[in-house]
Design a protein around this motif. Structure first.
Motif, PDB file in Angstrom:
ATOM      1  N   LEU A  62     -49.941   3.710  19.458  1.00 52.99           N
ATOM      2  CA  LEU A  62     -50.286   4.150  20.795  1.00 52.99           C
ATOM      3  C   LEU A  62     -48.879   4.205  21.589  1.00 52.99           C
ATOM      4  CD1 LEU A  62     -53.259   1.900  21.908  1.00 52.99           C
ATOM      5  CD2 LEU A  62     -53.080   4.156  21.073  1.00 52.99           C
ATOM      6  N   GLY A  63     -47.566   4.112  20.792  1.00 58.64           N
ATOM      7  CA  GLY A  63     -46.445   4.307  21.377  1.00 58.64           C
ATOM      8  C   GLY A  63     -46.132   2.828  22.435  1.00 58.64           C
ATOM      9  N   GLN A  64     -46.826   1.916  22.215  1.00 55.92           N
ATOM     10  CA  GLN A  64     -46.433   0.941  23.167  1.00 55.92           C
ATOM     11  C   GLN A  64     -45.953  -0.285  22.533  1.00 55.92           C
ATOM     12  OE1 GLN A  64     -49.932   0.184  25.778  1.00 55.92           O
ATOM     13  NE2 GLN A  64     -50.674   2.295  25.079  1.00 55.92           N
ATOM     14  N   SER A  65     -45.317  -1.089  23.110  1.00 47.16           N
ATOM     15  CA  SER A  65     -44.856  -2.645  22.676  1.00 47.16           C
ATOM     16  C   SER A  65     -44.748  -3.589  23.426  1.00 47.16           C
ATOM     17  CB  SER A  65     -43.793  -2.437  21.686  1.00 47.16           C
ATOM     18  OG  SER A  65     -42.773  -2.231  22.339  1.00 47.16           O
ATOM     19  N   LEU A  66     -44.983  -5.011  22.994  1.00 47.66           N
ATOM     20  CA  LEU A  66     -44.644  -5.819  23.919  1.00 47.66           C
ATOM     21  C   LEU A  66     -43.492  -6.725  23.397  1.00 47.66           C
ATOM     22  CD1 LEU A  66     -48.084  -7.368  24.665  1.00 47.66           C
ATOM     23  CD2 LEU A  66     -46.561  -5.987  26.103  1.00 47.66           C
ATOM     24  N   VAL A  67     -42.412  -6.809  23.920  1.00 49.83           N
ATOM     25  CA  VAL A  67     -41.002  -7.401  23.519  1.00 49.83           C
ATOM     26  C   VAL A  67     -40.648  -8.603  24.185  1.00 49.83           C
ATOM     27  CG1 VAL A  67     -38.609  -6.906  22.745  1.00 49.83           C
ATOM     28  CG2 VAL A  67     -40.525  -5.025  22.610  1.00 49.83           C
ATOM     29  N   PHE A  68     -39.881  -9.742  23.574  1.00 50.89           N
ATOM     30  CA  PHE A  68     -39.284 -10.538  24.081  1.00 50.89           C
ATOM     31  C   PHE A  68     -37.950 -10.539  24.281  1.00 50.89           C
ATOM     32  CE2 PHE A  68     -43.259 -12.812  22.948  1.00 50.89           C
ATOM     33  CZ  PHE A  68     -43.664 -13.641  24.066  1.00 50.89           C
ATOM     34  N   ILE A  69     -37.378 -10.603  25.288  1.00 57.25           N
ATOM     35  CA  ILE A  69     -35.852 -10.700  25.388  1.00 57.25           C
ATOM     36  C   ILE A  69     -35.291 -11.753  26.447  1.00 57.25           C
ATOM     37  CG2 ILE A  69     -36.641  -9.166  27.479  1.00 57.25           C
ATOM     38  CD1 ILE A  69     -33.898  -7.443  26.778  1.00 57.25           C
ATOM     39  N   LYS A  70     -34.213 -12.151  25.964  1.00 58.24           N
ATOM     40  CA  LYS A  70     -33.526 -12.992  26.784  1.00 58.24           C
ATOM     41  C   LYS A  70     -32.537 -12.420  27.632  1.00 58.24           C
ATOM     42  CE  LYS A  70     -33.540 -17.361  23.914  1.00 58.24           C
ATOM     43  NZ  LYS A  70     -32.892 -18.405  23.267  1.00 58.24           N
ATOM     44  N   TYR A  71     -32.715 -12.637  29.196  1.00 60.01           N
ATOM     45  CA  TYR A  71     -32.059 -11.863  30.120  1.00 60.01           C
ATOM     46  C   TYR A  71     -31.117 -12.596  30.911  1.00 60.01           C
ATOM     47  CZ  TYR A  71     -31.799  -8.505  33.908  1.00 60.01           C
ATOM     48  OH  TYR A  71     -31.366  -7.424  34.918  1.00 60.01           O
ATOM     49  N   PRO A  72     -29.792 -12.487  30.355  1.00 59.04           N
ATOM     50  CA  PRO A  72     -28.787 -13.679  31.010  1.00 59.04           C
ATOM     51  C   PRO A  72     -28.709 -13.772  32.414  1.00 59.04           C
ATOM     52  CG  PRO A  72     -27.977 -11.870  29.007  1.00 59.04           C
ATOM     53  CD  PRO A  72     -29.155 -11.329  29.571  1.00 59.04           C
ATOM     54  N   LEU A  73     -28.856 -12.508  33.184  1.00 60.90           N
ATOM     55  CA  LEU A  73     -28.407 -12.830  34.594  1.00 60.90           C
ATOM     56  C   LEU A  73     -29.549 -13.759  35.378  1.00 60.90           C
ATOM     57  CD1 LEU A  73     -27.994  -9.030  35.389  1.00 60.90           C
ATOM     58  CD2 LEU A  73     -26.386 -10.889  35.382  1.00 60.90           C
ATOM     59  N   MET A  74     -31.061 -13.606  34.570  1.00 62.21           N
ATOM     60  CA  MET A  74     -31.526 -14.707  35.175  1.00 62.21           C
ATOM     61  C   MET A  74     -31.789 -16.046  34.214  1.00 62.21           C
ATOM     62  SD  MET A  74     -32.537 -12.977  37.807  1.00 62.21           S
ATOM     63  CE  MET A  74     -34.110 -14.123  38.550  1.00 62.21           C
ATOM     64  N   GLY A  75     -31.176 -15.913  33.347  1.00 62.64           N
ATOM     65  CA  GLY A  75     -31.140 -17.176  32.422  1.00 62.64           C
ATOM     66  C   GLY A  75     -32.677 -17.617  31.945  1.00 62.64           C
ATOM     67  N   LYS A  76     -33.615 -16.564  31.626  1.00 67.89           N
ATOM     68  CA  LYS A  76     -34.870 -16.825  31.272  1.00 67.89           C
ATOM     69  C   LYS A  76     -35.221 -15.630  29.978  1.00 67.89           C
ATOM     70  CE  LYS A  76     -37.107 -18.477  35.313  1.00 67.89           C
ATOM     71  NZ  LYS A  76     -38.415 -18.354  36.254  1.00 67.89           N
ATOM     72  N   GLU A  77     -36.360 -15.910  29.283  1.00 62.62           N
ATOM     73  CA  GLU A  77     -36.837 -15.120  28.335  1.00 62.62           C
ATOM     74  C   GLU A  77     -37.846 -14.452  29.146  1.00 62.62           C
ATOM     75  OE1 GLU A  77     -37.571 -14.889  23.374  1.00 62.62           O
ATOM     76  OE2 GLU A  77     -37.994 -16.746  24.460  1.00 62.62           O
ATOM     77  N   TYR A  78     -37.939 -13.147  28.918  1.00 65.19           N
ATOM     78  CA  TYR A  78     -39.170 -12.480  29.412  1.00 65.19           C
ATOM     79  C   TYR A  78     -39.945 -11.713  28.308  1.00 65.19           C
ATOM     80  CZ  TYR A  78     -37.096 -13.299  34.060  1.00 65.19           C
ATOM     81  OH  TYR A  78     -36.485 -13.962  35.224  1.00 65.19           O
ATOM     82  N   LEU A  79     -41.329 -11.518  28.678  1.00 68.14           N
ATOM     83  CA  LEU A  79     -42.128 -10.428  27.843  1.00 68.14           C
ATOM     84  C   LEU A  79     -42.055  -9.266  28.479  1.00 68.14           C
ATOM     85  CD1 LEU A  79     -43.895 -10.019  25.320  1.00 68.14           C
ATOM     86  CD2 LEU A  79     -45.629 -10.775  26.712  1.00 68.14           C
ATOM     87  N   VAL A  80     -41.442  -8.243  27.752  1.00 71.05           N
ATOM     88  CA  VAL A  80     -41.465  -6.939  28.437  1.00 71.05           C
ATOM     89  C   VAL A  80     -42.581  -5.862  27.792  1.00 71.05           C
ATOM     90  CG1 VAL A  80     -39.745  -4.783  28.990  1.00 71.05           C
ATOM     91  CG2 VAL A  80     -38.973  -7.229  28.744  1.00 71.05           C
ATOM     92  N   TYR A  81     -43.280  -5.351  28.658  1.00 72.71           N
ATOM     93  CA  TYR A  81     -43.968  -4.329  28.341  1.00 72.71           C
ATOM     94  C   TYR A  81     -43.166  -2.808  28.124  1.00 72.71           C
ATOM     95  CZ  TYR A  81     -47.221  -0.213  28.402  1.00 72.71           C
ATOM     96  OH  TYR A  81     -47.772   0.957  28.239  1.00 72.71           O
ATOM     97  N   ALA A  82     -43.104  -2.121  27.011  1.00 73.93           N
ATOM     98  CA  ALA A  82     -42.326  -1.031  27.133  1.00 73.93           C
ATOM     99  C   ALA A  82     -43.005   0.010  26.251  1.00 73.93           C
ATOM    100  CB  ALA A  82     -41.146  -1.573  26.114  1.00 73.93           C
ATOM    101  N   LYS A  83     -42.840   1.255  26.497  1.00 68.72           N
ATOM    102  CA  LYS A  83     -43.061   2.448  25.657  1.00 68.72           C
ATOM    103  C   LYS A  83     -41.907   2.747  24.742  1.00 68.72           C
ATOM    104  CE  LYS A  83     -45.592   4.474  29.681  1.00 68.72           C
ATOM    105  NZ  LYS A  83     -45.792   5.621  30.629  1.00 68.72           N
ATOM    106  N   THR A  84     -42.548   2.725  23.398  1.00 71.57           N
ATOM    107  CA  THR A  84     -41.471   2.961  22.519  1.00 71.57           C
ATOM    108  C   THR A  84     -40.752   4.173  22.159  1.00 71.57           C
ATOM    109  OG1 THR A  84     -43.160   3.636  20.991  1.00 71.57           O
ATOM    110  CG2 THR A  84     -42.737   1.211  21.010  1.00 71.57           C
ATOM    111  N   ASP A  85     -41.157   5.266  22.943  1.00 73.57           N
ATOM    112  CA  ASP A  85     -40.540   6.673  22.882  1.00 73.57           C
ATOM    113  C   ASP A  85     -39.770   7.032  24.081  1.00 73.57           C
ATOM    114  OD1 ASP A  85     -42.831   7.004  24.215  1.00 73.57           O
ATOM    115  OD2 ASP A  85     -43.391   8.756  23.154  1.00 73.57           O
ATOM    116  N   ALA A  86     -39.573   6.197  25.098  1.00 72.76           N
ATOM    117  CA  ALA A  86     -39.247   6.194  26.218  1.00 72.76           C
ATOM    118  C   ALA A  86     -37.929   6.920  26.641  1.00 72.76           C
ATOM    119  CB  ALA A  86     -39.450   4.900  27.218  1.00 72.76           C
ATOM    120  N   THR A  87     -37.697   7.736  27.529  1.00 68.87           N
ATOM    121  CA  THR A  87     -36.374   8.482  27.861  1.00 68.87           C
ATOM    122  C   THR A  87     -36.507   8.269  29.596  1.00 68.87           C
ATOM    123  OG1 THR A  87     -37.135  10.540  28.151  1.00 68.87           O
ATOM    124  CG2 THR A  87     -36.173   9.969  25.989  1.00 68.87           C
ATOM    125  N   PRO A  88     -35.161   8.487  29.889  1.00 65.89           N
ATOM    126  CA  PRO A  88     -35.056   8.621  31.583  1.00 65.89           C
ATOM    127  C   PRO A  88     -36.241   9.357  32.144  1.00 65.89           C
ATOM    128  CG  PRO A  88     -32.838   8.226  30.908  1.00 65.89           C
ATOM    129  CD  PRO A  88     -33.794   8.455  29.592  1.00 65.89           C
TER     130      PRO A  88
END
Length: 239
Positions: free
Chosen positions: A59-85
């Protein structure tokens, strides 16, 4: 369990990105309502998310874990796999408002430490080329909206790329701004505000270089002795 997965996906779309605490706040009542066992550990949560990804990948969607240095935390991000600005969640916006998003993204991506002072978001230089720029009150509304969606982060009087931009727009950022934004040479993932070699200034994910240095004591890029402390600095966003 399928009803739990559907409910969790909806929540991820609504929140855009979640900490483990946020995930627990969603899963606890959801699992209790449907009388199923809640994934209790981080490993169990990640396995649960992997099962969801198997069902939404087409469906062109994904859930991705990412460590975000600015907050010092790992987040689960909802993303569209074919996204552009031009195609991200700008539903209901005018063409000029969409261009404002792209200008913000481009300016942050090409700035030192991938950040701009918050007041520059309303600067005439940033708005050049817009036929009818949004009013300042509207720009403030848009920045708040895009920050809530995880595309930007307003922190310490600066605006940074948010966790969702790092996931959803990673290919766009590294291909369009290769002089400014790089991938970690150890894991090949986009890296910002993390740790640099003291000799060649190449940047790595802190976890990646920590694992690497357990076997070798030299920079994987230039071969010089690694001298940068691995402990996170509390005085700046990057090392």
């Amino acid at each position: 369990m399928e009803v739990i997965k559907r409910g969790f996906i909806r929540a991820c779309k609504n929140h855009s990105y979640l900490s483990y605490e946020g995930i627990d706040e969603i899963l606890t009542p959801l699992c209790a309502t449907h009388k199923v066992s809640k994934p209790a550990s981080k490993e169990a949560i990640k396995a649960f998310v992997n099962e969801i990804n198997d069902s939404i990948r087409d469906l062109g969607q994904s859930l991705v874990f990412i460590k975000y240095p600015l907050m010092g935390k790992e987040y689960l991000v909802y993303a569209k796999t074919d996204a552009t600005p031009d195609s991200i969640a700008n539903t209901g916006l005018t063409a000029e408002e969409c261009r404002y998003f792209s200008k913000l993204l481009d300016k942050i991506a090409t700035s030192d430490d991938s950040r701009i002072p918050w007041n520059f978001a309303y600067n005439e230089l940033l708005l050049e080329g817009l036929v009818k720029p949004p009013k300042k009150s509207r720009m403030q509304q848009l920045l708040q909206k895009w920050s809530q969606m995880g595309y930007f982060l307003d922190k310490d009087d600066y605006i940074y790329l948010g966790p969702r931009s790092l996931v959803e727009l990673s290919f766009y950022l590294t291909s369009s701004y290769s002089e400014h934004i790089k991938n970690c040479t150890l894991c090949k993932g986009l890296v910002l505000w993390d740790i640099r070699c003291g000799s060649c200034q190449i940047q790595f994910h802190r976890d990646c270089i920590h694992t690497y240095l357990q076997k070798r004591d030299i920079c994987p890029s230039c071969g010089s002795l690694w001298t940068t402390p691995l402990r996170r600095s509390t005085s700046s966003a990057s090392s």
